[in-house]
Design an enzyme around this catalytic site. Structure first.
Site, PDB file in Angstrom:
ATOM      1  CE1 TYR A 292      -3.722   9.755   0.359  1.00  0.00           C
ATOM      2  CE2 TYR A 292      -3.663  11.106   2.342  1.00  0.00           C
ATOM      3  CZ  TYR A 292      -3.762   9.878   1.733  1.00  0.00           C
ATOM      4  OH  TYR A 292      -3.891   8.745   2.506  1.00  0.00           O
TER       5      TYR A 292
ATOM      6  CG  HIS B 202      -1.765   1.192   1.406  1.00  0.00           C
ATOM      7  ND1 HIS B 202      -3.112   1.206   1.127  1.00  0.00           N
ATOM      8  CD2 HIS B 202      -1.468   2.446   1.831  1.00  0.00           C
ATOM      9  CE1 HIS B 202      -3.601   2.414   1.365  1.00  0.00           C
ATOM     10  NE2 HIS B 202      -2.613   3.187   1.803  1.00  0.00           N
ATOM     11  CD  GLU B 203       1.743   3.572   3.678  1.00  0.00           C
ATOM     12  OE1 GLU B 203       1.957   4.615   3.033  1.00  0.00           O
ATOM     13  OE2 GLU B 203       0.719   3.430   4.364  1.00  0.00           O
TER      14      GLU B 203
ATOM     15  CG  HIS C 224      -7.600   6.909   5.019  1.00  0.00           C
ATOM     16  ND1 HIS C 224      -7.072   8.147   5.272  1.00  0.00           N
ATOM     17  CD2 HIS C 224      -6.542   6.083   4.809  1.00  0.00           C
ATOM     18  CE1 HIS C 224      -5.747   8.086   5.220  1.00  0.00           C
ATOM     19  NE2 HIS C 224      -5.402   6.846   4.937  1.00  0.00           N
TER      20      HIS C 224
HETATM   21 ZN    ZN Z   1      -2.662   5.187   2.204  1.00  0.00          ZN
END
Ligand code: ZN
Length: 401
Positions: free
Chosen positions: A228, A213-214, A321
């Protein structure tokens, strides 16, 4: 602009602090993680902004120039020379494979809060031996070193991607960051892992999907640097989960990888410590069902556009998220409709959309969905159906952000 690509969202840590039902020292540690995360966020705007889109793998003379020369050539020799250059270029573009340049360095932050983290203590360098349990009883450095290779290998093998920037970028990573730091993040240059606390959060280095993921946040930065925030941020988050789950499906057991039907589609399955009522951090198949615990609250991800959460920038950067549940489920549906291994079906379609150069910084769900449909080849119907099941066509208006 908020640019922290942390695996644990702020709102989750906030819930632990606000509910206050966890042990007092855990609540304080969450508070401290939140404060440190805010500081980290502001320091990495520059790193993200300086990332360059990689130029395409093309010669300096574009093919259409050679085509024109071939078409208008005054002599047979000129025409043949232009055609032979075209053939050679096309062949090179087709067969060119990136050189393998895996170059890992795992540093031990020794609980420093400095960002960028100090580099004075190398735990393992590329080609070096794993470190002994006596030196690192948590095994975080070894897990990080191994997980980075598995992630690198996945991208190299299936997407011909040579590291995060596809130019062999060294994979510098840091373990034991901060004190009981309950997060892992990509800081625009490096991967950084906290220790967790063992009461609510386990460590983060033993989860391949968290590692991937990172790593993928880095790939997004170098291909389609999605802002973001709001929908583009949710797409950024979702892409990190999409490639995270594929690495988990393939690399946990490469001799017997999981098909889309065998996968449990859970992200961060081992993140919660014993006693927490949760299966994972996110569930791509059933968003909104991953956890429900007095201390941490309930998974609040929508699975369909009708439940899209309109949040302001102060709330999870506009829900990055949270609303990522919608594109996450679209990928799950697309992958299962096509069947087989995700990296052979829906995965390449998502990768093509990501690397198409057509994804704007503020891309909406609609724009990304359209790009996947455009790049779906023979799977156009399945991809469109998958998106329709989560609300496509979404309102294609930024006022609906
Ligand atoms: Zn993330």
């Amino acid at each position: 602009m908020t640019t922290c690509c942390c695996i644990i969202p702020d709102y989750l840590l906030n819930t632990i602090v606000e509910k206050g039902t966890a042990p007092q020292h855990i609540v304080h540690a969450c508070q401290s993680t939140l404060e440190k995360t805010k500081l980290l966020q502001s320091s990495r705007v520059e790193a993200i902004a300086s990332a360059q889109r990689q130029p395409p793998s093309e010669g300096i003379i574009p093919p259409y120039i050679h085509e024109t020369i071939a078409r208008t050539a005054a002599t047979v020799e000129e025409r043949e020379a232009a055609l032979s250059t075209l053939t050679h270029d096309a062949k090179r573009r087709t067969v060119a494979r990136p050189t393998r340049q895996l170059n890992r360095t795992v540093y031990n932050s020794q609980h420093s809060w400095d960002d960028p983290p100090p580099r004075d203590k190398i735990a393992i360098k590329e080609g070096g031996a794993l470190i002994s349990e006596a030196e690192d009883p948590t095994k975080d450095a070894n897990e990080c070193y191994i997980g980075l290779k598995k992630t690198y290998d996945f991208f190299f093998k299936f997407f011909q991607r040579n590291s995060i920037n596809s130019r062999g970028m060294p994979l510098d990573s840091f373990v034991h960051f901060g004190v009981h730091f309950k997060n892992a993040f990509w800081n625009g240059r490096e991967l950084v892992f906290g220790d967790g606390d063992g009461i609510i959060f386990n460590g983060f280095t033993d989860e391949l999907d968290v590692m991937a993921h990172e790593f993928t946040h880095g790939v997004v930065q170098y291909t389609s640097p999605l802002d973001y925030t709001f929908q583009s941020g949710s797409l950024n988050e979702s892409l990190a989960d999409v490639f995270g789950i594929m690495v988990k499906q393939y690399a946990e057991n490469p001799d017997n990888p999981q098909t889309v039907d065998q996968s449990n589609w859970l992200i961060g399955e081992g993140i919660w410590a014993a006693g927490v009522n949760g299966r994972a951090l996110r569930d791509m198949k059933n968003p909104g069902t991953a956890y429900d615990d007095d201390r941490i609250g309930k998974d609040d991800q929508p699975a369909h556009w009708k439940d899209f959460k309109k949040l302001d920038i102060s709330q999870d950067s506009g829900g990055v998220h949270i609303n990522s549940g919608i594109p996450n489920r679209a990928f799950y549906l697309a992958a299962t409709k096509i069947g087989g291994y995700a990296w052979e079906g829906a995965g390449p379609i998502w990768y093509k959309a990501l690397t198409s150069g057509k994804l704007g910084r503020n891309a909406t769900f609609k724009e990304f969905a359209d790009l996947t449909i455009e790049n779906a080849g023979k799977h156009g119907d399945e991809i469109k159906e998958a998106w329709q099941l989560v609300g496509y066509p979404f309102p294609d208006s930024r006022s609906e952000l």
